[in-house]
Design a protein around this motif. Sequence first.
Motif, PDB file in Angstrom:
ATOM      1  N   UNK A 453       0.825  -1.209   0.000  1.00 15.98           N
ATOM      2  CA  UNK A 453       0.000   0.000   0.000  1.00 15.98           C
ATOM      3  C   UNK A 453       0.859   1.259   0.000  1.00 15.98           C
ATOM      4  N   UNK A 454       1.919   1.265   0.802  1.00 13.73           N
ATOM      5  CA  UNK A 454       2.801   2.434   0.860  1.00 13.73           C
ATOM      6  C   UNK A 454       3.502   2.643  -0.481  1.00 13.73           C
ATOM      7  N   UNK A 455       3.923   1.560  -1.108  1.00 15.20           N
ATOM      8  CA  UNK A 455       4.583   1.693  -2.408  1.00 15.20           C
ATOM      9  C   UNK A 455       3.615   2.237  -3.458  1.00 15.20           C
ATOM     10  N   UNK A 456       2.361   1.811  -3.424  1.00 18.59           N
ATOM     11  CA  UNK A 456       1.376   2.361  -4.354  1.00 18.59           C
ATOM     12  C   UNK A 456       1.197   3.856  -4.132  1.00 18.59           C
ATOM     13  N   UNK A 457       1.058   4.255  -2.864  1.00 20.56           N
ATOM     14  CA  UNK A 457       0.888   5.673  -2.567  1.00 20.56           C
ATOM     15  C   UNK A 457       2.083   6.484  -3.053  1.00 20.56           C
ATOM     16  N   UNK A 502      -6.127  -0.899  -7.905  1.00 20.28           N
ATOM     17  CA  UNK A 502      -4.874  -1.647  -7.834  1.00 20.28           C
ATOM     18  C   UNK A 502      -4.771  -2.428  -6.532  1.00 20.28           C
ATOM     19  N   UNK A 503      -5.157  -1.795  -5.414  1.00 22.65           N
ATOM     20  CA  UNK A 503      -5.092  -2.487  -4.125  1.00 22.65           C
ATOM     21  C   UNK A 503      -5.973  -3.730  -4.145  1.00 22.65           C
ATOM     22  N   UNK A 504      -7.125  -3.637  -4.761  1.00 22.77           N
ATOM     23  CA  UNK A 504      -8.014  -4.802  -4.828  1.00 22.77           C
ATOM     24  C   UNK A 504      -7.390  -5.933  -5.640  1.00 22.77           C
ATOM     25  N   UNK A 505      -6.698  -5.579  -6.722  1.00 19.71           N
ATOM     26  CA  UNK A 505      -6.033  -6.641  -7.493  1.00 19.71           C
ATOM     27  C   UNK A 505      -4.927  -7.308  -6.696  1.00 19.71           C
ATOM     28  N   UNK A 506      -4.409  -6.621  -5.668  1.00 24.74           N
ATOM     29  CA  UNK A 506      -3.386  -7.189  -4.799  1.00 24.74           C
ATOM     30  C   UNK A 506      -3.991  -7.874  -3.577  1.00 24.74           C
ATOM     31  N   UNK A 507      -5.304  -8.048  -3.563  1.00 21.22           N
ATOM     32  CA  UNK A 507      -6.014  -8.714  -2.473  1.00 21.22           C
ATOM     33  C   UNK A 507      -6.040  -7.874  -1.203  1.00 21.22           C
ATOM     34  N   UNK A 508      -5.950  -6.562  -1.325  1.00 21.70           N
ATOM     35  CA  UNK A 508      -6.087  -5.667  -0.183  1.00 21.70           C
ATOM     36  C   UNK A 508      -7.484  -5.048  -0.253  1.00 21.70           C
ATOM     37  N   UNK A 509      -8.340  -5.248   0.749  1.00 19.71           N
ATOM     38  CA  UNK A 509      -9.669  -4.619   0.712  1.00 19.71           C
ATOM     39  C   UNK A 509      -9.546  -3.101   0.590  1.00 19.71           C
ATOM     40  N   UNK A 510     -10.304  -2.511  -0.330  1.00 16.95           N
ATOM     41  CA  UNK A 510     -10.161  -1.078  -0.600  1.00 16.95           C
ATOM     42  C   UNK A 510     -11.506  -0.489  -0.985  1.00 16.95           C
ATOM     43  N   UNK A 511     -11.666   0.760  -0.663  1.00 16.72           N
ATOM     44  CA  UNK A 511     -12.815   1.554  -1.083  1.00 16.72           C
ATOM     45  C   UNK A 511     -12.356   2.998  -1.222  1.00 16.72           C
ATOM     46  N   UNK A 512     -13.246   3.881  -1.674  1.00 19.79           N
ATOM     47  CA  UNK A 512     -12.883   5.287  -1.885  1.00 19.79           C
ATOM     48  C   UNK A 512     -13.795   6.161  -1.041  1.00 19.79           C
ATOM     49  N   UNK A 541      -8.153  -1.537   4.124  1.00 15.14           N
ATOM     50  CA  UNK A 541      -8.475  -2.205   5.390  1.00 15.14           C
ATOM     51  C   UNK A 541      -7.299  -3.052   5.864  1.00 15.14           C
ATOM     52  N   UNK A 542      -6.966  -2.892   7.159  1.00 10.91           N
ATOM     53  CA  UNK A 542      -5.940  -3.696   7.812  1.00 10.91           C
ATOM     54  C   UNK A 542      -6.526  -4.230   9.117  1.00 10.91           C
ATOM     55  N   UNK A 543      -6.525  -5.543   9.268  1.00  9.20           N
ATOM     56  CA  UNK A 543      -7.084  -6.166  10.455  1.00  9.20           C
ATOM     57  C   UNK A 543      -6.319  -5.708  11.697  1.00  9.20           C
ATOM     58  N   UNK A 544      -7.063  -5.276  12.712  1.00  9.69           N
ATOM     59  CA  UNK A 544      -6.462  -4.726  13.923  1.00  9.69           C
ATOM     60  C   UNK A 544      -6.417  -3.218  13.922  1.00  9.69           C
ATOM     61  N   UNK A 545      -6.539  -2.594  12.752  1.00 11.12           N
ATOM     62  CA  UNK A 545      -6.547  -1.129  12.636  1.00 11.12           C
ATOM     63  C   UNK A 545      -7.864  -0.655  12.029  1.00 11.12           C
ATOM     64  N   UNK A 546      -8.381  -1.411  11.076  1.00  7.41           N
ATOM     65  CA  UNK A 546      -9.629  -1.016  10.416  1.00  7.41           C
ATOM     66  C   UNK A 546      -9.362  -0.286   9.111  1.00  7.41           C
ATOM     67  N   UNK A 547     -10.343   0.493   8.702  1.00  3.22           N
ATOM     68  CA  UNK A 547     -10.209   1.252   7.454  1.00  3.22           C
ATOM     69  C   UNK A 547      -9.254   2.413   7.660  1.00  3.22           C
ATOM     70  N   UNK A 548      -8.255   2.491   6.800  1.00  2.00           N
ATOM     71  CA  UNK A 548      -7.122   3.390   6.997  1.00  2.00           C
ATOM     72  C   UNK A 548      -6.954   4.287   5.778  1.00  2.00           C
ATOM     73  N   UNK A 549      -6.810   5.584   6.048  1.00  2.00           N
ATOM     74  CA  UNK A 549      -6.692   6.564   4.951  1.00  2.00           C
ATOM     75  C   UNK A 549      -5.301   6.545   4.331  1.00  2.00           C
ATOM     76  N   UNK A 550      -5.259   6.658   2.985  1.00  2.00           N
ATOM     77  CA  UNK A 550      -4.022   6.879   2.244  1.00  2.00           C
ATOM     78  C   UNK A 550      -4.213   8.102   1.351  1.00  2.00           C
TER      79      UNK A 550
END
Length: 806
Positions: A453-457, A502-512, A541-550
Amino acid sequence: MSGRARLALCAFAATLLASGALLPLVEGAGWLVQAALLLGVQGGVGALARRVPLARSLTIASQTLVTLLLLTVVFARDQAVFGVLPGPQAVVRLGELLVAGGEDIGTYAIPAPMTDGIRLMVVGGVVLIGLAVDALAVTFRSAAPAGLPLLALYSVAAGLGDGGTGWLWFLLAACGYLLLLLAEGRDRLSQWGRVFGGANRSPGGLSDGLSGRGGGASAPVRTGRRIGVLALGIALVVPLALPALDSGLLGGRGGGSGKGSGGGTITAVNPLVSLKDNLNQPDNREVMTYRTNAEDPRDLYLRIISLDEFNGSEWRSSTRRLTDVPDRLPQPTGLGRDVAVTEIRTNISSSPSYQQDYLPLPYPASEVAIEGRWRYEPEGRTLIGDDGQNTGGAQYEVSSLIVEPTAAQLAAAGPPPQKLRSEYTQVPDSLPDVVAEEAEKITEGSANAYERAVKLQSWFASEGGFTYNTSVSSGTGSSAIARFLRDKEGFCIHFSFTMAAMARTLDIPARVAVGFTPGAVQSDGSYSVGLRDAHAWPELYFEGVGWTRFEPTPSRGSAPAYTQPETPTDGASAPAQPSADASTAPSAVPSAPESCSPQMRRQGECGQSAAPGPTSSTDGGTPAGTVALVVLGALLVLLLPLLPLLWRTRARNRRLGSGGRTPADAAARALAAWQEITDCAWDYGIAPDESLTPRKAAARIVRLGGLDTMAAEAVHRIAGAVEQVLYAPEPRLAAGLTEDALAVRAGLEASAGRGARLRARLAPRSAVRVAWAVSDRWAALVQRWTDRPGRGRWTARWRRLSRQHS
């Protein structure tokens, strides 16, 4: 000018004048120019074919062929063979747009945004009406029947509109039709020689023309007048026979239903569109002010709503269940106890001119104190106005959490729950392969989802060579994402939607998420949020943190500390705190160049944000020339009528609305839910059998529809509720009927093939009820006309006039 050329020109003008009735229904008028160009090409092909001359059937076929090619080039060029021919992928794309357009029509308030789907339905509908008018009036030289498609076009617009300026569009449509009739009459008379008028009269009072009666109009002219008067009368009556429409595009709002408590849903709505009118203003007008006790308000984004569904045409908000606003909002999804959290309070005052259904809130809010009628959507933690409630002049207090995870906590996040993962990692089949390939390339070597996620940002914000450009069209579909990755130009919409995909294609739950950046501090310590602070950003989304802004958008917002490995996250050296002095205020564009003065920052002159516009992508191209070989299936899809789709959407919304609270209302809801699943089963090929009891009818639907256990139980629950209403001395009123009806619909859709699903949506069988209703109303109208007082006197006078003019 020849008679046919005059007729063709009048047919073109009549179609455009009637199409004007659609202008109040959608935002902008650019579609009308596009439709006029397509109509011009279509009419020109017809004129050439008639000049050859070709047979009438070949003339219409050639126009149909060119129309199909034009629509393919404009709406599915990226999927077409050689960019022109409507191959299988183009057919699928057009079908998807029609489905999306049907959903948008039932979602958005008037005026609706010009999404890709709505544009195809509007422009395609006008072009098809134009084809019918040209064929009838010019090819077959019969202008009177050509009024029927014009009448259909006007009647649909009149039935959907609010009637405020309907008389103007009626006059324009009527003028176009009468102009067509006049041109046909002149053309018919010209075939006999000179066209005689009524001005030159002999002293004896006789006309110098062909008629022997002074001042009498010729028979063709009289016939044209009668047909015209009859058609205009029908045009006034037909809109009254259309169902009254009161939701989505067919009403005032696209939000929740209900009266303040109980049920209701939020339908898919894109707030970027609802804010477009305000955001496109030339000045940075203030929309709200707030005061907060947060030590560092740079991360205090005011979030409106999240867009969590990507269907290939656009990102949108899913249909969600609404509840009453709780005193204390539940714990944010996925937030663990070991993450540092600080609770702050913020007092917000909305401008009276800022009137939106969605309430801007810091995320995640924990308490909201506000007056008025508001509903709560738990999944997105969103407040939505109910029964006309909006944010205009609202003053409210919000308690919210500042979540401060460390990079180590994000890196150590475990796998998300399977249900959440399956929902928030879905991408459409139409998403180009380059999106996933580029995401894999960028994040190669990453040890976990956080590093990816950080590399995408970082790639979007600084390393990928992207340019922040507000003049780029604001499309959000698959083709717009591919174009953004190719051209590397865009603004917050493009950056956020592309990173989420892109995050979704990497199996990272994402929304806008969509809302506002923190705004600018004022001399009194408050913060001012203007139009140019509107913004969109991805949430992962990161388990233990929840929905996280980028924050992938360069020159907008601020990147969170947990996304910057070089920034300490243990609180030892906190970032500089903003002071009340305007010279140190965070501006609407926090990362503006150093040369930008504070005054310029407050005025929004330093890298202003994009004014989010309609979420439709603008893939329209220049119309192509005529080529051979078309796909018959695409033609059939394009010729599908719009009225069944409109009626079915309206009927579903009306039947499944929340309604009142009395026992009579509850009984009516049960019967309406039964009617809905009966029609839904009919749409999927299970014709209703009124001879069966509700219980046997439910078993038949389950058997023929191949429903799973959950949907089967829902059918039987509704059938049981109907039996209670019909037969029980004191019915036990059931709850959750709306959810059961939607579950049945989902079950029928899941067990049906792709073709059956498309037919059920675009050409539902149950729409035949419209014809039945029109027939019943027409019979009642005829009966009232027959039984009216003084009928005999008017009948005798009509017969006398008919004998005089025969």
